[in-house]
Design a protein around this motif. Structure first.
Motif, mmCIF file in Angstrom:
data_model
loop_
_atom_site.group_PDB
_atom_site.id
_atom_site.type_symbol
_atom_site.label_atom_id
_atom_site.label_comp_id
_atom_site.label_asym_id
_atom_site.label_seq_id
_atom_site.Cartn_x
_atom_site.Cartn_y
_atom_site.Cartn_z
ATOM 1 N N ALA A 274 0.845 -1.186 0.000
ATOM 2 C CA ALA A 274 0.000 0.000 0.000
ATOM 3 C C ALA A 274 0.884 1.240 0.000
ATOM 4 O O ALA A 274 1.729 1.409 0.885
ATOM 5 N N VAL A 275 0.700 2.089 -0.995
ATOM 6 C CA VAL A 275 1.540 3.269 -1.139
ATOM 7 C C VAL A 275 0.656 4.480 -1.375
ATOM 8 O O VAL A 275 -0.213 4.465 -2.260
ATOM 9 N N ASP A 276 0.887 5.522 -0.578
ATOM 10 C CA ASP A 276 0.264 6.817 -0.819
ATOM 11 C C ASP A 276 1.308 7.726 -1.451
ATOM 12 O O ASP A 276 2.446 7.842 -0.941
ATOM 13 N N LEU A 277 0.932 8.368 -2.545
ATOM 14 C CA LEU A 277 1.878 9.202 -3.284
ATOM 15 C C LEU A 277 1.392 10.638 -3.330
ATOM 16 O O LEU A 277 0.223 10.906 -3.623
ATOM 17 N N GLU A 278 2.312 11.557 -3.059
ATOM 18 C CA GLU A 278 2.010 12.989 -3.136
ATOM 19 C C GLU A 278 3.127 13.672 -3.913
ATOM 20 O O GLU A 278 4.302 13.622 -3.521
ATOM 21 N N LEU A 279 2.771 14.284 -5.025
ATOM 22 C CA LEU A 279 3.720 14.996 -5.865
ATOM 23 C C LEU A 279 3.289 16.454 -5.967
ATOM 24 O O LEU A 279 2.106 16.744 -6.161
ATOM 25 N N SER A 280 4.255 17.356 -5.850
ATOM 26 C CA SER A 280 3.925 18.777 -5.957
ATOM 27 C C SER A 280 5.122 19.528 -6.514
ATOM 28 O O SER A 280 6.278 19.124 -6.328
ATOM 29 N N GLY A 281 4.834 20.615 -7.215
ATOM 30 C CA GLY A 281 5.900 21.409 -7.809
ATOM 31 C C GLY A 281 6.201 20.970 -9.235
ATOM 32 O O GLY A 281 5.659 19.980 -9.746
ATOM 33 N N GLU A 282 7.082 21.714 -9.881
ATOM 34 C CA GLU A 282 7.460 21.426 -11.266
ATOM 35 C C GLU A 282 8.528 20.332 -11.300
ATOM 36 O O GLU A 282 9.707 20.591 -11.519
ATOM 37 N N LEU A 283 8.110 19.092 -11.089
ATOM 38 C CA LEU A 283 9.066 17.986 -11.020
ATOM 39 C C LEU A 283 9.515 17.515 -12.391
ATOM 40 O O LEU A 283 10.531 16.811 -12.498
ATOM 41 N N ASP A 284 8.759 17.828 -13.430
ATOM 42 C CA ASP A 284 9.169 17.404 -14.768
ATOM 43 C C ASP A 284 10.127 18.392 -15.421
ATOM 44 O O ASP A 284 10.629 18.130 -16.519
ATOM 45 N N ASP A 285 10.386 19.486 -14.765
ATOM 46 C CA ASP A 285 11.261 20.513 -15.321
ATOM 47 C C ASP A 285 12.568 20.569 -14.522
ATOM 48 O O ASP A 285 13.022 21.632 -14.104
ATOM 49 N N VAL A 286 13.153 19.407 -14.298
ATOM 50 C CA VAL A 286 14.432 19.337 -13.575
ATOM 51 C C VAL A 286 15.447 18.633 -14.472
ATOM 52 O O VAL A 286 15.067 17.907 -15.404
ATOM 53 N N PRO A 287 16.737 18.817 -14.249
ATOM 54 C CA PRO A 287 17.753 18.137 -15.068
ATOM 55 C C PRO A 287 17.587 16.624 -15.017
ATOM 56 O O PRO A 287 17.129 16.070 -14.008
ATOM 57 N N PRO A 288 17.965 15.929 -16.086
ATOM 58 C CA PRO A 288 17.779 14.473 -16.131
ATOM 59 C C PRO A 288 18.471 13.738 -14.994
ATOM 60 O O PRO A 288 17.920 12.775 -14.458
ATOM 61 N N GLU A 289 19.681 14.184 -14.616
ATOM 62 C CA GLU A 289 20.386 13.463 -13.562
ATOM 63 C C GLU A 289 19.673 13.606 -12.220
ATOM 64 O O GLU A 289 19.657 12.680 -11.404
ATOM 65 N N VAL A 290 19.065 14.783 -11.978
ATOM 66 C CA VAL A 290 18.307 14.970 -10.737
ATOM 67 C C VAL A 290 17.037 14.129 -10.768
ATOM 68 O O VAL A 290 16.654 13.492 -9.776
ATOM 69 N N SER A 291 16.365 14.111 -11.917
ATOM 70 C CA SER A 291 15.155 13.307 -12.060
ATOM 71 C C SER A 291 15.457 11.828 -11.829
ATOM 72 O O SER A 291 14.702 11.125 -11.146
ATOM 73 N N LEU A 292 16.570 11.364 -12.396
ATOM 74 C CA LEU A 292 16.961 9.968 -12.189
ATOM 75 C C LEU A 292 17.283 9.704 -10.727
ATOM 76 O O LEU A 292 16.941 8.652 -10.186
ATOM 77 N N GLY A 293 17.935 10.667 -10.066
ATOM 78 C CA GLY A 293 18.242 10.505 -8.649
ATOM 79 C C GLY A 293 16.984 10.376 -7.812
ATOM 80 O O GLY A 293 16.901 9.516 -6.919
ATOM 81 N N VAL A 294 15.991 11.207 -8.088
ATOM 82 C CA VAL A 294 14.715 11.128 -7.363
ATOM 83 C C VAL A 294 14.061 9.765 -7.599
ATOM 84 O O VAL A 294 13.590 9.102 -6.668
ATOM 85 N N HIS A 295 14.054 9.349 -8.851
ATOM 86 C CA HIS A 295 13.450 8.057 -9.208
ATOM 87 C C HIS A 295 14.120 6.912 -8.442
ATOM 88 O O HIS A 295 13.437 6.052 -7.882
ATOM 89 N N ARG A 296 15.469 6.922 -8.412
ATOM 90 C CA ARG A 296 16.185 5.820 -7.767
ATOM 91 C C ARG A 296 15.973 5.811 -6.257
ATOM 92 O O ARG A 296 15.888 4.745 -5.638
ATOM 93 N N VAL A 297 15.919 6.975 -5.641
ATOM 94 C CA VAL A 297 15.699 7.024 -4.196
ATOM 95 C C VAL A 297 14.325 6.450 -3.854
ATOM 96 O O VAL A 297 14.183 5.635 -2.925
ATOM 97 N N VAL A 298 13.295 6.874 -4.582
ATOM 98 C CA VAL A 298 11.951 6.351 -4.335
ATOM 99 C C VAL A 298 11.917 4.842 -4.583
ATOM 100 O O VAL A 298 11.357 4.064 -3.799
ATOM 101 N N GLN A 299 12.533 4.408 -5.669
ATOM 102 C CA GLN A 299 12.545 2.982 -6.009
ATOM 103 C C GLN A 299 13.231 2.162 -4.931
ATOM 104 O O GLN A 299 12.704 1.131 -4.478
#
Length: 386
Positions: A274-299
């Protein structure tokens, strides 16, 4: 020609042997003037011999030259032969060698001996004092000056070689560090891909085994999740291998962003987490390496939740961007799994810390007083440049 000169430089005895032969031939030009030709010829042979090893054994050669010069002068004076050996110029070579290759202190001591030898030679052979003094001072001063220039050049060459050795060592060390860093990065990427996928597949396989007879539909869904997870893992592995095999990154790299985070959460929900997800802010407008870092931490955090957060785990994922910072928080119920124990490598948190540190962020992980496990990270959207 250059190779030959380098060989001669590395084999000083060869060049010095040629110099010794030249001194012997020079002595032969004065042989006719000698009244004691056999004695003169013997010393003509002996005096150049120390020159052969003057750079290999400079102190020994200098002392041997001085002693032979003294013996030659004394014996010639006793026999009434006042002919001077031209090979005595080797004394100046010995002085030059000591100053250039050994040191000024030894050179000064030897110069004092040479001056004493010049005085004794002048007295024994009844030479003109003015000529002897002028020649001695000029010759030895020239030898000393040349030795100073040679010594300075050798010191410069030694310093250059030392600097080159340091530069070579530093280059090798940097190359080794770069290889080690790249290996660590590759290992981290493979761990993120494989560990997540395998953990999901193991949990789903165990669930399918438990529900195969009682709930075939649930078992079928679990098997579908296993197949989908395996395909995604294989796709990620292929992309990783493509990154290693090509100089430039492939054009079909995944854009993680909010869609990637949502996909990871959906995959974990399919496993029963069971996972509750909350996303806010312009998360799709970040550099690819930062986006990948966020993805890996959550994963990685959700994978750890699936492994260790108990029989009925639940997780709360919050990712928000405020200004130039991205905040990630994953909290789960904590506890120890009851039905399944999946032993980890212990490198998940290490990998997350390394990835966050590379991106210039900070990460904290630990158990809260309530018993929940919390992973929190903060990343700069744009890395600071020095």
């Amino acid at each position: 020609m250059r190779r030959f000169s380098l060989w001669v430089r590395d084999n000083p005895v060869v060049a010095d042997s040629v110099l010794a032969v030249g001194l012997f031939l020079l002595d032969l030009t004065a042989l006719q003037s000698s009244t004691q030709k056999p004695v003169f010829l013997v010393f003509a042979l002996l005096l150049p011999l120390p020159v052969v090893v003057r750079r290999v054994y400079p102190r020994t050669a200098a002392l041997a030259l001085f002693v032979l010069s003294q013996l030659s002068t004394g014996l010639s004076g006793a026999l009434g032969d006042h002919t001077l050996h031209p090979s005595s110029l080797g004394l100046g070579l010995a002085l030059y060698t000591l100053v250039a290759y050994v040191g000024r202190r030894q050179g000064l001591f030897y110069l004092a001996l040479l001056l004493a030898d010049g005085v004794s030679t002048m007295l024994v052979l009844h030479q003109d004092p003015t000529t002897v003094v002028a020649f001695t001072i000029t010759f030895y001063a020239l030898c000393w000056t040349l030795a100073e220039f040679t010594g300075a050049r050798h010191a410069y060459d030694t310093e250059v070689q030392a600097r080159l050795a340091v530069a070579d060592y530093d280059r090798e060390r940097r190359a080794h560090d770069a290889v080690a860093a790249e290996r660590t990065r590759i290992a981290r990427e493979l761990h993120d891909v494989v560990a997540h996928a395998v953990s999901v597949m193991i949990v789903q396989a165990d669930g399918a085994r438990y529900t195969l007879r009682r709930d075939p539909d649930a078992a079928e869904r679990a098997l579908g999740t296993i197949a989908g997870t395996g395909r995604d893992a294989l796709r990620e592995l292929r992309r990783t291998v493509a990154l290693l095999r090509t100089e430039h990154a492939p054009d079909d790299l995944p854009q993680h962003g909010t869609a990637g985070i949502a996909r990871v959460v959906a995959m974990m929900r399919d496993t029963g987490l069971a996972v509750d997800l909350e996303l806010s802010g312009e998360l799709d407008d970040v550099p690819p390496e930062v986006s990948l870092g966020v993805h890996r931490v959550v994963q990685e955090a959700l994978t750890n939740t699936l492994r260790h957060a108990g029989a009925h785990p639940k997780a709360w994922v919050t990712v928000r961007r405020t200004g130039d910072r991205v905040h990630i928080e994953v909290v789960d119920t904590g506890g120890v799994p009851v039905h399944t124990a999946i032993t980890g490598s212990g490198l998940g948190l290490v990998g997350m810390r390394e990835r966050i540190a590379v991106l210039g962020g900070v990460l904290a992980a630990g158990r809260e007083p309530s018993g929940r496990w919390r992973v929190a990270a903060e990343l700069p959207v744009y890395r600071e440049t020095p």
